[in-house]
Design a protein around this motif. Structure first.
Motif, PDB file in Angstrom:
ATOM      1  N   GLY A   1       0.446  -0.998   0.041  1.00 30.23           N
ATOM      2  CA  GLY A   1      -0.105   0.524  -0.118  1.00 30.23           C
ATOM      3  C   GLY A   1       0.926   1.311  -0.009  1.00 30.23           C
ATOM      4  O   GLY A   1       0.492   2.372   0.292  1.00 30.23           O
ATOM      5  N   LYS A   2       1.886   1.328   0.425  1.00 29.58           N
ATOM      6  CA  LYS A   2       2.817   2.043   0.153  1.00 29.58           C
ATOM      7  C   LYS A   2       2.995   3.507  -1.091  1.00 29.58           C
ATOM      8  O   LYS A   2       2.857   4.438  -1.326  1.00 29.58           O
ATOM      9  CB  LYS A   2       4.510   2.043  -0.148  1.00 29.58           C
ATOM     10  CG  LYS A   2       5.143   1.173   1.664  1.00 29.58           C
ATOM     11  CD  LYS A   2       6.736   1.413   0.991  1.00 29.58           C
ATOM     12  CE  LYS A   2       6.968   0.351   0.381  1.00 29.58           C
ATOM     13  NZ  LYS A   2       7.004  -0.965  -0.464  1.00 29.58           N
TER      14      LYS A   2
ATOM     15  N   SER B   1       0.436   2.880  -2.978  1.00 28.99           N
ATOM     16  CA  SER B   1      -1.430   3.893  -3.745  1.00 28.99           C
ATOM     17  C   SER B   1      -1.265   4.726  -2.436  1.00 28.99           C
ATOM     18  O   SER B   1      -1.960   6.112  -2.718  1.00 28.99           O
ATOM     19  CB  SER B   1      -2.155   2.669  -2.961  1.00 28.99           C
ATOM     20  OG  SER B   1      -1.961   1.333  -4.472  1.00 28.99           O
ATOM     21  N   THR B   2      -0.649   4.778  -0.948  1.00 35.52           N
ATOM     22  CA  THR B   2      -0.759   5.624  -0.084  1.00 35.52           C
ATOM     23  C   THR B   2       0.135   7.207  -0.907  1.00 35.52           C
ATOM     24  O   THR B   2      -1.109   8.312  -0.494  1.00 35.52           O
ATOM     25  CB  THR B   2      -0.441   5.571   1.350  1.00 35.52           C
ATOM     26  OG1 THR B   2      -1.321   4.167   1.508  1.00 35.52           O
ATOM     27  CG2 THR B   2      -0.511   6.784   2.393  1.00 35.52           C
TER      28      THR B   2
ATOM     29  N   THR C   1       2.808   2.425   6.587  1.00 45.47           N
ATOM     30  CA  THR C   1       1.123   1.580   6.070  1.00 45.47           C
ATOM     31  C   THR C   1       0.887  -0.065   6.868  1.00 45.47           C
ATOM     32  O   THR C   1       0.098  -0.071   7.428  1.00 45.47           O
ATOM     33  CB  THR C   1       1.338   1.128   4.051  1.00 45.47           C
ATOM     34  OG1 THR C   1       2.569   0.448   4.107  1.00 45.47           O
ATOM     35  CG2 THR C   1       1.245   2.700   3.772  1.00 45.47           C
TER      36      THR C   1
ATOM     37  N   HIS D   1      -8.759  -2.808   0.340  1.00 42.02           N
ATOM     38  CA  HIS D   1      -7.781  -1.704   1.194  1.00 42.02           C
ATOM     39  C   HIS D   1      -7.810  -0.959   0.603  1.00 42.02           C
ATOM     40  O   HIS D   1      -6.650  -0.050   2.017  1.00 42.02           O
ATOM     41  CB  HIS D   1      -7.089  -3.571   0.822  1.00 42.02           C
ATOM     42  CG  HIS D   1      -6.633  -3.382  -1.183  1.00 42.02           C
ATOM     43  ND1 HIS D   1      -7.152  -3.577  -2.318  1.00 42.02           N
ATOM     44  CD2 HIS D   1      -5.690  -3.131  -1.442  1.00 42.02           C
ATOM     45  CE1 HIS D   1      -7.018  -3.741  -3.378  1.00 42.02           C
ATOM     46  NE2 HIS D   1      -5.829  -2.838  -3.555  1.00 42.02           N
ATOM     47  N   GLN D   2      -8.152   0.093   0.073  1.00 39.89           N
ATOM     48  CA  GLN D   2      -8.024   1.283  -0.633  1.00 39.89           C
ATOM     49  C   GLN D   2      -8.799   1.579   0.063  1.00 39.89           C
ATOM     50  O   GLN D   2      -8.470   3.128   0.065  1.00 39.89           O
ATOM     51  CB  GLN D   2      -7.989   1.523  -2.357  1.00 39.89           C
ATOM     52  CG  GLN D   2      -7.066   0.367  -3.075  1.00 39.89           C
ATOM     53  CD  GLN D   2      -5.960   1.322  -3.134  1.00 39.89           C
ATOM     54  OE1 GLN D   2      -5.391   1.376  -2.458  1.00 39.89           O
ATOM     55  NE2 GLN D   2      -4.800   1.072  -4.371  1.00 39.89           N
TER      56      GLN D   2
ATOM     57  N   ASN E   1      -5.907   2.619   2.742  1.00 43.40           N
ATOM     58  CA  ASN E   1      -4.847   3.688   2.771  1.00 43.40           C
ATOM     59  C   ASN E   1      -5.063   5.247   2.473  1.00 43.40           C
ATOM     60  O   ASN E   1      -4.516   5.934   2.817  1.00 43.40           O
ATOM     61  CB  ASN E   1      -4.393   3.054   0.851  1.00 43.40           C
ATOM     62  CG  ASN E   1      -3.674   1.346   0.799  1.00 43.40           C
ATOM     63  OD1 ASN E   1      -2.971   1.134   1.934  1.00 43.40           O
ATOM     64  ND2 ASN E   1      -3.929   0.798  -0.105  1.00 43.40           N
TER      65      ASN E   1
END
Length: 432
Positions: free
Chosen positions: A49-50, A52-53, A161, A246-247, A250
């Motif tokens: 998730g790095k 996307s975040t 994350t 999961h987004q 994030n």
């Protein structure tokens, strides 16, 4: 020097592998004028998730009118993806100029102490962002955190994350060891925002936060504790174009970071909404529709947690579809478990090698899928191009596994404007 020559120079740095330590990066940054001292950062670490975040944070702050630098890795197709300002890839001419300017600096290091590709590009990015007078840089770690070249900066906030198993050969074989490496980015008094859930990993982060006297914000999947003025935005999934629950987590993490930094960088709720609504991050549950109507979902699910997130997203968003899966992975990943996670989803599965020396063999991947789903039609292909041809009449295809594979697919499908021949710059072998 022209652009292909600059790329060849960067390829030449690959032979020096990856080096875990900060001394060389600090020295090179000093030779380059310490550009990091002219910039403000949000430093992002974590297992999944790095990217996307980072993309969400960049989009929010850009919507708020800031000139935002974005440093991420690996790249999908073009090396220039790693260094962006206002979501524009660094121009070829600027990358060439930086390579030329850094060559004499590299000669000031002893012959037995060569800098690595990542160390050099990290400082190149700092210099470019400073030259571009970026108001803020969203700064993603490469591997780990504590000894990662990106860790020479002192940021406005540290974001972690999550903590899961990946790169165990370098970061450690327990969640506690991995958490300690990721938490190595934490600086004295600098706020920490995390969505880490594993109790053992969170305990490590809390200990480091206590030692560093740093404020800690923990973001949970259910949105608790509430994010004050941004809570409604978190709960409004319609504002987020990226697929997958999961987004949402994030997004909650990005929103919590914006909330923590409100006094330093004020952002209105309206601009947060605009930023989330327009976020774009290729290769992560990216849905493409081809000219003949075929739907292709691309997702770099390269570890077990990533595969679980992909499976959950497919079951939620495409519950009646049994897609064809095209899968390739690097040999040093936990691909047997990933295969077991994804196998029940598909009636047909094509395995392919990744364009990397570290690839897992397509035949071995096929065997793992057969063991997990004996009823599926499973074919080991020579390459991605062959797999795409084999699936040309299928209505829905999922391409997943290595991000390297996703980049190759984007290139073959004509969905990347980038130069060819640069995906190999993702290759590295760490020095012992």
């Amino acid at each position: 020097m022209n652009y292909p020559e600059a790329i060849q120079f960067l390829y030449g740095l690959q032979m020096f592998g990856a080096h875990f330590g900060l001394e060389n990066t600090f020295k090179l940054a000093a030779l380059a004028g310490n550009p990091q001292d002219k910039l403000r950062f949000i430093h992002v670490a974590g297992t999944n998730g790095k990217g996307s975040t980072c993309a969400m944070l960049e989009s929010i702050y850009r919507a708020a009118g800031l000139r935002v630098g974005l440093f991420t890795s690996p790249h999908l197709v073009s090396f220039r993806e790693r260094i962006q300002v206002s979501r524009q890839l660094i121009p070829e001419s600027e990358l060439v100029r930086l390579v030329e300017e850094f060559q004499p600096l590299l000669k000031q290091f002893p012959a037995d102490n060569h800098l690595t590709l990542f160390e050099v590009v990290t400082v190149m990015a700092l210099k470019f962002f400073a030259e571009q007078k970026c108001d803020l840089v969203i700064w993603e770690t490469g591997l780990g955190g504590r000894l990662d070249a990106t860790n020479i900066v002192t940021p406005l906030a540290n974001v972690i994350t999550n903590i899961a198993f990946d790169h165990q050969q370098w970061l450690g074989d327990t969640l506690e060891k991995i958490a300690a490496e990721k938490a190595g980015i934490i600086k004295p008094g600098v706020p920490v925002i995390t969505a880490a859930e594993a109790a053992t990993a969170l305990a490590v982060i809390k200990n480091v936060v206590h030692e560093k006297n740093a404020p800690l914000t923990i973001v949970a999947a259910d949105g608790n504790p509430p994010l004050n003025q941004f809570t409604a935005l978190f709960r409004d999934a319609a504002t987020l174009p990226l697929l997958g629950d999961h987004q949402k987590l994030n997004a909650a993490l990005a929103l919590a970071t914006v909330e923590v930094l409100q006094k330093q960088i004020p952002v209105s709720a309206e601009m947060v909404h605009v930023g989330l609504e327009n976020v774009n991050w290729p290769g992560r549950l990216q849905l493409i529709t081809t000219a003949d109507g075929q739907k292709i979902l691309l997702d770099g699910a390269h570890n077990i947690d990533g595969a679980k997130a992909l499976r959950a997203a497919l079951e939620k968003h495409f519950p009646t579809i049994r897609p064809v899966i095209i899968f390739g992975a690097l040999a040093d990943k936990q691909w047997p478990e990933i295969c077991r996670t994804l196998a029940p989803l598909a009636a047909r599965i094509f395995t392919v090698p990744v364009a990397s020396e570290r690839t897992a063999e397509a035949g071995e991947l096929a065997a793992a899928f057969r063991a997990a789903n004996p009823e599926a039609d499973i074919l080991a292909c020579k390459n991605m191009a062959e797999a795409l041809i084999a699936g040309k009449d299928e209505a829905f295809i999922v391409i997943t596994g290595s991000l390297y594979l996703v980049g190759e697919a984007l290139e073959l499908l004509g969905h990347s404007p980038a130069q060819t021949g640069e995906r190999g710059l993702n290759e590295w072998t760490a020095k012992r």
